[in-house]
Design an enzyme around this catalytic site. Sequence first.
Site, short mmCIF file in Angstrom:
data_model
loop_
_atom_site.label_atom_id
_atom_site.label_comp_id
_atom_site.label_asym_id
_atom_site.label_seq_id
_atom_site.Cartn_x
_atom_site.Cartn_y
_atom_site.Cartn_z
N CYS A 1 4.95 -16.02 8.17
CA CYS A 1 4.70 -14.61 7.85
C CYS A 1 3.60 -14.44 6.80
O CYS A 1 2.68 -13.64 6.96
CB CYS A 1 5.98 -13.94 7.39
SG CYS A 1 7.04 -14.97 6.41
N HIS B 1 6.29 -8.90 2.26
CA HIS B 1 5.63 -9.85 1.35
C HIS B 1 4.35 -9.23 0.79
O HIS B 1 3.63 -8.50 1.49
CB HIS B 1 5.26 -11.12 2.09
CG HIS B 1 6.41 -11.96 2.53
ND1 HIS B 1 7.71 -11.78 2.09
CD2 HIS B 1 6.44 -13.02 3.39
CE1 HIS B 1 8.49 -12.69 2.65
NE2 HIS B 1 7.77 -13.45 3.45
#
Length: 329
Positions: A126, A234
């Site tokens: 990711c 994130h």
Amino acid sequence: MKIAVVGATGMVGEVMLKVLEERSFPFTELILVASEKSIGKIISFKNKDYKVIGLAEAVALKPDVALFSAGGNTSLEWAPKFAAVGTTVIDNSSAWRMDLDKKLVVPEINANQLTKQDKIIANPNCSTIQMVMVLAPLHKKYKIKRIVVSTYQSITGTGLKAVKQLENELAGVKGEMAYHYPIHKNAIPHCDVFEENGYTKEEMKLVRETQKILNDKTIAVTATAVRIPTSGGHSEAVNVEFENDFDINDVRQLLSKTDGVTVQDNIDVNTYPMPIYANGKDDVFVGRIRRDGSQPKSLNLWIVSDNLRKGAATNTIQIAEYLLSNSLI
Ligand code: 2RA
């Protein structure tokens, strides 16, 4: 078009089902697969109940595509078994990413590498996906020399156990620990396990996967990956040095025109990306775009994205969409 979701009861698996529905992915049969302990569980999808089955039963059904988010060990054992019956596997674990004959794909960057022969395709990590989504067009125009990245990663990257740990800490109750330390009011510089070189696997994924996706081993990358008590996505502070100089407005304009990237960058009105706003969206958001005055040809960026969506489920499904639209499955 038979599609299997392997790891259907996990956080990424759940988001995969959500994204499949949102994007009206054209399957005729949906097969939900999970580990032994979840077999028989009923999952409702588009007002229809599906019973979760095991891996061996799923292989026997010979799906056309299998979207995996079931951990590296399961993928190492079962992806080849699916591939052997003709299934194209798109795997979210790190198991196949650095395998020399497996493609590591972010559709907007390198899906054109894919062929009918690719039966196991790796979905990048990711934190790598969101970084290369922004850096790929800049690399093409200015050629990257070096990247220094610090990540601030959502607890959803660790899974349900971490989400539960934070819930317990906020409620003041003891419970199972996903991390070595409390995550509430904390920042843990330890994502995944440490390697011999003193970096974590999460940090080395950013190094190795970036070079593979951008197809350039000359790109120097160094990373520090930190876990923080957020859950929307994130965040990454990226410093990038180029071989060639740039105009900051050209950079902003180039990123504004990049599919899958949204520029949120106006400090006059406190506009910059944040996980609370990236949560549930598929774009990669970039802001705090500014020249690094401490060294030539260098830029600072702030990049935020929902790690469960573009960082995992959506990217995986976009690969499947590419395969379908190019008659590769
Ligand atoms: C993490 N990128 O955030 C890893 C795995 N999802 O923990």
